[in-house]
Design a protein around this motif. Sequence first.
Motif, PDB file in Angstrom:
ATOM      1  N   PHE A 545       0.842  -1.189   0.000  1.00  0.00           N
ATOM      2  CA  PHE A 545       0.000   0.000   0.000  1.00  0.00           C
ATOM      3  C   PHE A 545       0.885   1.250   0.000  1.00  0.00           C
ATOM      4  CE2 PHE A 545      -2.805  -3.189   1.845  1.00  0.00           C
ATOM      5  CZ  PHE A 545      -3.982  -2.962   1.138  1.00  0.00           C
ATOM      6  N   PRO A 546       0.468   2.326  -0.655  1.00  0.00           N
ATOM      7  CA  PRO A 546       1.315   3.521  -0.720  1.00  0.00           C
ATOM      8  C   PRO A 546       1.262   4.338   0.571  1.00  0.00           C
ATOM      9  CG  PRO A 546      -0.750   3.924  -1.880  1.00  0.00           C
ATOM     10  CD  PRO A 546      -0.766   2.474  -1.453  1.00  0.00           C
ATOM     11  N   VAL A 547       2.367   4.956   0.894  1.00  0.00           N
ATOM     12  CA  VAL A 547       2.394   5.969   1.946  1.00  0.00           C
ATOM     13  C   VAL A 547       2.085   7.290   1.251  1.00  0.00           C
ATOM     14  CG1 VAL A 547       3.737   7.092   3.753  1.00  0.00           C
ATOM     15  CG2 VAL A 547       4.069   4.657   3.287  1.00  0.00           C
ATOM     16  N   VAL A 548       0.859   7.771   1.385  1.00  0.00           N
ATOM     17  CA  VAL A 548       0.363   8.852   0.534  1.00  0.00           C
ATOM     18  C   VAL A 548       0.816  10.235   0.984  1.00  0.00           C
ATOM     19  CG1 VAL A 548      -1.635   7.542  -0.224  1.00  0.00           C
ATOM     20  CG2 VAL A 548      -1.806   8.940   1.828  1.00  0.00           C
ATOM     21  N   GLY A 549       1.282  10.377   2.226  1.00  0.00           N
ATOM     22  CA  GLY A 549       1.724  11.695   2.666  1.00  0.00           C
ATOM     23  C   GLY A 549       1.817  11.797   4.175  1.00  0.00           C
ATOM     24  N   ASN A 550       1.936  13.033   4.644  1.00  0.00           N
ATOM     25  CA  ASN A 550       2.071  13.284   6.082  1.00  0.00           C
ATOM     26  C   ASN A 550       0.742  13.784   6.661  1.00  0.00           C
ATOM     27  OD1 ASN A 550       1.869  15.861   5.061  1.00  0.00           O
ATOM     28  ND2 ASN A 550       4.036  16.374   5.397  1.00  0.00           N
ATOM     29  N   PHE A 551       0.819  14.419   7.843  1.00  0.00           N
ATOM     30  CA  PHE A 551      -0.407  14.845   8.518  1.00  0.00           C
ATOM     31  C   PHE A 551      -1.170  15.891   7.711  1.00  0.00           C
ATOM     32  CE2 PHE A 551      -2.858  17.381  11.563  1.00  0.00           C
ATOM     33  CZ  PHE A 551      -3.585  16.384  12.177  1.00  0.00           C
ATOM     34  N   GLU A 552      -0.452  16.747   6.995  1.00  0.00           N
ATOM     35  CA  GLU A 552      -1.130  17.758   6.180  1.00  0.00           C
ATOM     36  C   GLU A 552      -1.932  17.087   5.056  1.00  0.00           C
ATOM     37  OE1 GLU A 552      -1.393  20.860   6.992  1.00  0.00           O
ATOM     38  OE2 GLU A 552      -0.213  20.335   8.775  1.00  0.00           O
ATOM     39  N   THR A 553      -1.400  15.994   4.501  1.00  0.00           N
ATOM     40  CA  THR A 553      -2.146  15.232   3.495  1.00  0.00           C
ATOM     41  C   THR A 553      -3.394  14.621   4.112  1.00  0.00           C
ATOM     42  OG1 THR A 553      -0.044  14.678   2.424  1.00  0.00           O
ATOM     43  CG2 THR A 553      -1.979  13.392   1.783  1.00  0.00           C
ATOM     44  N   LEU A 554      -3.248  14.117   5.339  1.00  0.00           N
ATOM     45  CA  LEU A 554      -4.398  13.548   6.035  1.00  0.00           C
ATOM     46  C   LEU A 554      -5.459  14.612   6.290  1.00  0.00           C
ATOM     47  CD1 LEU A 554      -5.795  11.239   7.538  1.00  0.00           C
ATOM     48  CD2 LEU A 554      -4.428  11.812   9.559  1.00  0.00           C
ATOM     49  N   ARG A 555      -5.009  15.807   6.664  1.00  0.00           N
ATOM     50  CA  ARG A 555      -5.956  16.898   6.914  1.00  0.00           C
ATOM     51  C   ARG A 555      -6.764  17.200   5.637  1.00  0.00           C
ATOM     52  NH1 ARG A 555      -5.597  20.965  10.602  1.00  0.00           N
ATOM     53  NH2 ARG A 555      -3.363  20.579  10.905  1.00  0.00           N
ATOM     54  N   ALA A 556      -6.080  17.221   4.492  1.00  0.00           N
ATOM     55  CA  ALA A 556      -6.762  17.507   3.232  1.00  0.00           C
ATOM     56  C   ALA A 556      -7.751  16.402   2.880  1.00  0.00           C
ATOM     57  CB  ALA A 556      -5.727  17.665   2.113  1.00  0.00           C
ATOM     58  N   ARG A 571       2.493   3.412  17.362  1.00  0.00           N
ATOM     59  CA  ARG A 571       2.570   2.954  18.760  1.00  0.00           C
ATOM     60  C   ARG A 571       2.590   4.135  19.723  1.00  0.00           C
ATOM     61  NH1 ARG A 571       3.876  -2.403  19.603  1.00  0.00           N
ATOM     62  NH2 ARG A 571       4.398  -3.617  17.750  1.00  0.00           N
ATOM     63  N   SER A 572       3.265   5.191  19.331  1.00  0.00           N
ATOM     64  CA  SER A 572       3.304   6.395  20.182  1.00  0.00           C
ATOM     65  C   SER A 572       2.927   7.599  19.333  1.00  0.00           C
ATOM     66  CB  SER A 572       4.711   6.592  20.777  1.00  0.00           C
ATOM     67  OG  SER A 572       5.668   6.740  19.737  1.00  0.00           O
ATOM     68  N   LEU A 573       2.071   8.448  19.874  1.00  0.00           N
ATOM     69  CA  LEU A 573       1.609   9.621  19.150  1.00  0.00           C
ATOM     70  C   LEU A 573       1.557  10.795  20.109  1.00  0.00           C
ATOM     71  CD1 LEU A 573       0.531  10.502  16.332  1.00  0.00           C
ATOM     72  CD2 LEU A 573      -1.768  10.089  17.202  1.00  0.00           C
ATOM     73  N   ASP A 574       2.105  11.918  19.639  1.00  0.00           N
ATOM     74  CA  ASP A 574       2.113  13.123  20.457  1.00  0.00           C
ATOM     75  C   ASP A 574       0.689  13.477  20.896  1.00  0.00           C
ATOM     76  OD1 ASP A 574       3.644  15.650  21.365  1.00  0.00           O
ATOM     77  OD2 ASP A 574       1.932  16.445  20.228  1.00  0.00           O
ATOM     78  N   GLN A 575       0.542  13.832  22.182  1.00  0.00           N
ATOM     79  CA  GLN A 575      -0.783  14.089  22.723  1.00  0.00           C
ATOM     80  C   GLN A 575      -1.460  15.270  22.035  1.00  0.00           C
ATOM     81  OE1 GLN A 575      -2.072  11.990  24.839  1.00  0.00           O
ATOM     82  NE2 GLN A 575      -4.057  13.047  24.959  1.00  0.00           N
ATOM     83  N   ASN A 576      -0.693  16.301  21.700  1.00  0.00           N
ATOM     84  CA  ASN A 576      -1.280  17.451  21.004  1.00  0.00           C
ATOM     85  C   ASN A 576      -1.766  17.048  19.610  1.00  0.00           C
ATOM     86  OD1 ASN A 576      -0.747  19.164  23.169  1.00  0.00           O
ATOM     87  ND2 ASN A 576       1.307  19.675  22.407  1.00  0.00           N
ATOM     88  N   ARG A 577      -0.980  16.202  18.935  1.00  0.00           N
ATOM     89  CA  ARG A 577      -1.390  15.743  17.617  1.00  0.00           C
ATOM     90  C   ARG A 577      -2.665  14.892  17.710  1.00  0.00           C
ATOM     91  NH1 ARG A 577       1.276  15.287  12.958  1.00  0.00           N
ATOM     92  NH2 ARG A 577       1.788  17.434  13.517  1.00  0.00           N
ATOM     93  N   LEU A 578      -2.764  14.096  18.766  1.00  0.00           N
ATOM     94  CA  LEU A 578      -3.953  13.262  18.950  1.00  0.00           C
ATOM     95  C   LEU A 578      -5.196  14.126  19.161  1.00  0.00           C
ATOM     96  CD1 LEU A 578      -5.265  10.494  19.293  1.00  0.00           C
ATOM     97  CD2 LEU A 578      -4.592  10.559  21.719  1.00  0.00           C
ATOM     98  N   VAL A 579      -5.063  15.170  19.979  1.00  0.00           N
ATOM     99  CA  VAL A 579      -6.197  16.068  20.220  1.00  0.00           C
ATOM    100  C   VAL A 579      -6.586  16.775  18.924  1.00  0.00           C
ATOM    101  CG1 VAL A 579      -6.939  18.163  21.426  1.00  0.00           C
ATOM    102  CG2 VAL A 579      -5.646  16.402  22.653  1.00  0.00           C
ATOM    103  N   GLU A 580      -5.594  17.215  18.161  1.00  0.00           N
ATOM    104  CA  GLU A 580      -5.863  17.898  16.888  1.00  0.00           C
ATOM    105  C   GLU A 580      -6.579  16.962  15.909  1.00  0.00           C
ATOM    106  OE1 GLU A 580      -3.379  20.338  13.409  1.00  0.00           O
ATOM    107  OE2 GLU A 580      -2.326  19.317  15.048  1.00  0.00           O
ATOM    108  N   LEU A 581      -6.155  15.695  15.882  1.00  0.00           N
ATOM    109  CA  LEU A 581      -6.768  14.728  14.974  1.00  0.00           C
ATOM    110  C   LEU A 581      -8.202  14.423  15.394  1.00  0.00           C
ATOM    111  CD1 LEU A 581      -6.409  12.870  12.545  1.00  0.00           C
ATOM    112  CD2 LEU A 581      -5.397  11.152  14.065  1.00  0.00           C
ATOM    113  N   ARG A 582      -8.436  14.322  16.689  1.00  0.00           N
ATOM    114  CA  ARG A 582      -9.792  14.084  17.176  1.00  0.00           C
ATOM    115  C   ARG A 582     -10.724  15.224  16.784  1.00  0.00           C
ATOM    116  NH1 ARG A 582      -9.096  11.930  23.419  1.00  0.00           N
ATOM    117  NH2 ARG A 582      -8.977   9.688  22.953  1.00  0.00           N
ATOM    118  N   THR A 583     -10.263  16.425  16.981  1.00  0.00           N
ATOM    119  CA  THR A 583     -11.072  17.599  16.649  1.00  0.00           C
ATOM    120  C   THR A 583     -11.376  17.644  15.153  1.00  0.00           C
ATOM    121  OG1 THR A 583     -10.023  18.808  18.477  1.00  0.00           O
ATOM    122  CG2 THR A 583     -11.198  20.111  16.803  1.00  0.00           C
TER     123      THR A 583
END
Length: 621
Positions: A545-556, A571-583
Amino acid sequence: MSAVVNPFFLALIKPFLLALILSLGLVPLCRLLALRLGRVAHPRADRWHQSPVALLGGVAISLSMLAGAVMFGVVRDAPVLVICATLVFLTGLVDDLIRFKPATKLIAEIAIGSTMLFFDYRIHWVNSVTLDMLLTLVWIVGMTNAFNLLDNMDGLCAGIALIVGTALLVDLLPGSSASTFVSVRYLSLLLGATAGFLVYNVYPASIFMGDSGSLLIGFSFAAVTLSVGNVDTVRGDVLSIVAVPVLVLMIPIFDTTLVTVSRVLSGRSAAQGGRDHSSHRLVAIGLSERRAVAVLWLLAAIGGAIGIAVEYVNQSWAAPAAVFFLVAMALFAAYLAGIRVYDESDELVRQRRLTPIVANFMYKRRVAEVVLDFCLVALAYYLSYRLRFEDPEDFTNNFANFSRSLPVVLATQLLAFFVVGVYRGTWRHFGMMDTVVVAKGVFLGVTSAELVILYVYRFFSYSRTVFAIYGVLLLLAVTLSRASFRLIGEYIQRRKSTGRRVVVYGAGDGGMLAMRELQSPEGSVRLLGFIDDDPGKIGISFHGFPVVGNFETLRALVCEGGIEQVVIGARSLDQNRLVELRTLCARHGVALTRLMLGLEELVVVTSEPPQSRSHLRKVER
């Protein structure tokens, strides 16, 4: 040969074109008639279509073919064939209009098949006339119903009919004579009529052929494989007599066998309709209807090509190809049989709530594995001799060595597989360490066989190169057979066109585990790729499967509605990034899940000096 084939070939173009043109014009008329008379197939629990579709497409096929049969003299030259085909068409038409009971339809088919027998149409598979007549009747009735069962998805039956008919034409044309040319012309008319119908039957179909068409097609293919009169009109060897029609007609046989066995083992009637055909199972695991039909078309074409090769190409190579194809189809059937297609209430087999074939396979799989390996060992050893002695004369001179040593190779190899533990693994979770076990078994088997042959025959005139080639071929064959379930499953999962669109956040070990969890056969997701914040991973392929991009790609992707679910596999994800992704996901209505993996301590054992543990034991006494 060209001087003989070309006139026949040119003489077939006119019947084909006539039937095609007639069918293209008659199908819309039959559709209009069916709608006015209310002869439509309504959606039902055991039917695949979701809206009413006109029936009577088989009327257009039959009338087009019969009109051509009159114009081109097929009625005059083969009256029994045309009359019996007409009776089968009428049987199907009455079933479409007023619904026969399955037993009534079967009696009619047996009566028509018996009429063919009365006029000495037989398959000539065995020398016993009585047994051959019984086999002929089974062949006619079985193939007639096989195409009837195959008519379960838009374009499937008609497409398979075109592929099968073309293969039969290619098989019959080079040896055509005045006595067999009538069957070739009959086939040409049937193909033209079916091709005209297929234009209106491909997805999404506007008309179905109904039993009047499917029964006619199945009966016609069974009939043209029969011979009239004495055996001298039949090909000379058993392999081509049996293998050619079986391989050419493999998909109808395959689907009928799968459906019949599945229904019987689940306690259902074999004549009962249902969404348990091979095409339905392919759709159930994520393929679109078009792709499911295309897969079965492709398999039918491969079977037809191998059947023709068995007849007209060097059988030394065509026969192993036929065996390999049959083994592959058996493995494919085993995979499809494990797909859940019945309601839970239907899956009571011997009081066990399991998918019927899976339940049976769990008890019988070891026997099936041994039988499979028996075939693979024999096939690999035969091919090793073929590859080592390419010259036909050299192979003939060494064939005695092959036949004498084959029992030794079979016995030692199967025993070696048992000793090293090849039969203890599970196919669905076959991995690299299982490959190592297979390699050990192959090495032990090859070495043991060589030692036995050295002791018995002093290895006189035996080639050591043969055993080296055999070892490589067997390792590949056994490994691929064991990994087949994973290969088929992952191949289909990567080509899913249905299900929730999902991306996995994290292209690492955790992401791999999340991918495996999402790829269950009954899963309803379509994995689009991975997201990872590591710039070095962007653009690479991770487990296919392709790695399509980073978090900005995911946001789009989330903002544009390109995905429906995000699975956190890191396995480990920054807590601020997790909150941003949830929102972000909550704002745009995208599901967010996380793979939780770790070790939970249920019993904690403290480390104590040996003296204190012995003191406790004394106190307990």
